[in-house]
Write a protein that holds these residues in place. Structure first.
Motif, PDB file in Angstrom:
ATOM      1  N   GLN A  25       4.797   1.910 -15.184  1.00 16.65           N
ATOM      2  CA  GLN A  25       4.554   0.499 -14.865  1.00 16.65           C
ATOM      3  C   GLN A  25       4.515  -0.275 -16.190  1.00 16.65           C
ATOM      4  N   SER A  52      -1.405   8.815  -6.668  1.00 19.52           N
ATOM      5  CA  SER A  52      -1.337   7.395  -6.320  1.00 19.52           C
ATOM      6  C   SER A  52      -0.852   6.517  -7.462  1.00 19.52           C
ATOM      7  N   TYR A  53      -0.800   7.014  -8.685  1.00 13.87           N
ATOM      8  CA  TYR A  53      -0.374   6.179  -9.804  1.00 13.87           C
ATOM      9  C   TYR A  53       1.123   5.898  -9.716  1.00 13.87           C
ATOM     10  N   GLN A  55       2.826   5.222  -7.234  1.00 15.32           N
ATOM     11  CA  GLN A  55       3.368   5.948  -6.082  1.00 15.32           C
ATOM     12  C   GLN A  55       4.007   7.284  -6.503  1.00 15.32           C
ATOM     13  N   GLY A  56       3.352   7.978  -7.401  1.00 16.73           N
ATOM     14  CA  GLY A  56       3.825   9.297  -7.821  1.00 16.73           C
ATOM     15  C   GLY A  56       4.718   9.292  -9.041  1.00 16.73           C
ATOM     16  N   GLN A  57       5.150   8.112  -9.472  1.00 19.90           N
ATOM     17  CA  GLN A  57       6.073   8.055 -10.602  1.00 19.90           C
ATOM     18  C   GLN A  57       5.420   8.468 -11.913  1.00 19.90           C
ATOM     19  N   SER A  84      -3.605   6.607  -1.336  1.00 21.16           N
ATOM     20  CA  SER A  84      -2.244   6.078  -1.455  1.00 21.16           C
ATOM     21  C   SER A  84      -2.346   4.577  -1.639  1.00 21.16           C
ATOM     22  N   SER A  85      -1.467   4.036  -2.451  1.00 21.45           N
ATOM     23  CA  SER A  85      -1.538   2.603  -2.708  1.00 21.45           C
ATOM     24  C   SER A  85      -0.149   2.021  -2.874  1.00 21.45           C
ATOM     25  N   SER A  86      -0.046   0.769  -2.527  1.00 23.43           N
ATOM     26  CA  SER A  86       1.189   0.015  -2.710  1.00 23.43           C
ATOM     27  C   SER A  86       0.796  -1.362  -3.206  1.00 23.43           C
ATOM     28  N   GLU A  87       1.752  -2.260  -3.286  1.00 19.82           N
ATOM     29  CA  GLU A  87       1.449  -3.618  -3.752  1.00 19.82           C
ATOM     30  C   GLU A  87       0.489  -4.347  -2.819  1.00 19.82           C
ATOM     31  N   ARG A  90      -4.051  -0.248   0.196  1.00 23.23           N
ATOM     32  CA  ARG A  90      -4.640   0.956  -0.391  1.00 23.23           C
ATOM     33  C   ARG A  90      -5.376   1.681   0.719  1.00 23.23           C
ATOM     34  N   SER A 106       2.676  16.799  -5.595  1.00 26.88           N
ATOM     35  CA  SER A 106       2.322  16.658  -7.012  1.00 26.88           C
ATOM     36  C   SER A 106       2.920  17.793  -7.834  1.00 26.88           C
TER      37      SER A 106
END
Length: 310
Positions: A25, A52-53, A55-57, A84-87, A90, A106
């Motif tokens: 990010q 969750s960071y 989305q796994g990236q 899990s989180s998105s824009e 959460r 993971s």
């Protein structure tokens, strides 16, 4: 860098852990590789991430560097599951199925067959604690996780988890700093009583204890960015600013940086095994690695505790 045991276990970690919340990010792959290489070269071992960071990236980025930037054997991988989180959303799911599926994902992203320490990232009030713990136990028993722990559990939740588990939990990862000492009320006594170690996240008060927000919000700081502004804002209030000023004064008197003073105080606190720091670039990491991280004079530590307890 000092190596410390986690709680009553034989698990050893570096006093600083390299956090990856900004990876994929704010921190791109080139900068992340530079951070990882310099951290390990300085004796750091723990790299902390989460499913969750980004989305796994963040995990995938770390995985791409193992064997290339650093050897797998040189790092202690800490990751978490259950959130899990998105824009826009959460959610927490600490069910056995969700946790074990997240663990397998993971491992695939990281390109490794084991995690050094795996955490249930958050208490889930909708799932029986025994079910959550059963996933941790299976992960450890199967060898997919060498050690397991809990994250963001409060005092009574930690005590209950340690009492219910028929296996060894070694750590709790929770927020703790001079501007957030809530852990001292119940969590640290519970952690010590259960023989766990505390791996403290946001040990610099989400950046404010570095002193960079004194009288300004730097344009390149987290507080100036839309995604993370709300993460920092609670610690820009007058009460927290008084603590920051006290830290800055202590740092001037000792000829050390505010960052060094803040981390040194934290690492001397009961139960603390490691401080999870999140530098976003090489300049920030260098300041961390240049810190003495030595015990503060008693009168300085007491003065900081008096100010931060107010």
């Amino acid at each position: 860098m000092q190596q410390r045991y986690v709680g009553n276990s034989g698990f050893r970690v570096s006093s600083l852990s390299l956090g990856t919340m900004s990876w994929a990010q704010e921190t791109d792959e080139q900068d992340a590789a530079e951070l990882l290489h310099a951290f390990v070269a300085a004796g750091g071992t723990v790299v902390d991430t989460a499913a969750s960071y980004a989305q796994g990236q963040a995990e995938a980025m770390l995985g791409s560097m193992l064997g290339d930037v650093v050897a797998r054997s040189e790092v202690v991988i800490s990751t978490k599951a259950g959130v899990s989180s998105s824009e826009t959303r959460r959610s927490v799911n600490a069910s056995r199925g969700a946790l074990l599926s997240a663990l397998d994902a993971s491992l695939a992203r990281l390109g490794t067959d084991y995690i050094d320490i795996w955490f249930a990232q958050e208490w889930d009030p909708n799932v029986p604690l025994e079910e959550t713990l059963s996933a941790l136990e299976l992960a450890q028993r199967s060898g997919r996780a060498r050690y397991v722990g809990i994250s963001n559990y409060n005092g009574w939740q930690t005590a209950k988890a340690a009492a219910v588990a028929g296996f060894t939990l070694v750590a709790n990862q929770s927020e703790y700093s001079l501007v957030n000492r809530k852990a001292e009320e119940e969590l640290i006594p519970a952690v010590e009583d259960a023989g766990l170690g505390l791996m403290a996240w946001a040990p610099l008060g989400r950046g404010v204890l570095s002193g960079k927000y004194r009288g300004q919000i730097p344009a390149d700081s987290r507080a100036a960015q839309g995604r993370l502004a709300g993460y920092v804002e609670p610690y820009l209030e007058p009460r927290e600013s008084r603590v920051v000023e006290a830290v800055a004064m202590a740092a001037r008197g000792l000829g050390r940086s505010p960052l060094d003073v803040s981390l040194s105080w934290l690492l001397s606190r009961p139960g603390v095994s490691s401080a999870v720091v999140g530098p976003r670039n090489a300049v920030q990491l260098k300041e961390l690695l240049d810190a003495q991280l030595s015990v503060l004079p008693t009168e300085i530590a007491r003065a900081l505790e008096d100010v931060s307890a107010a």
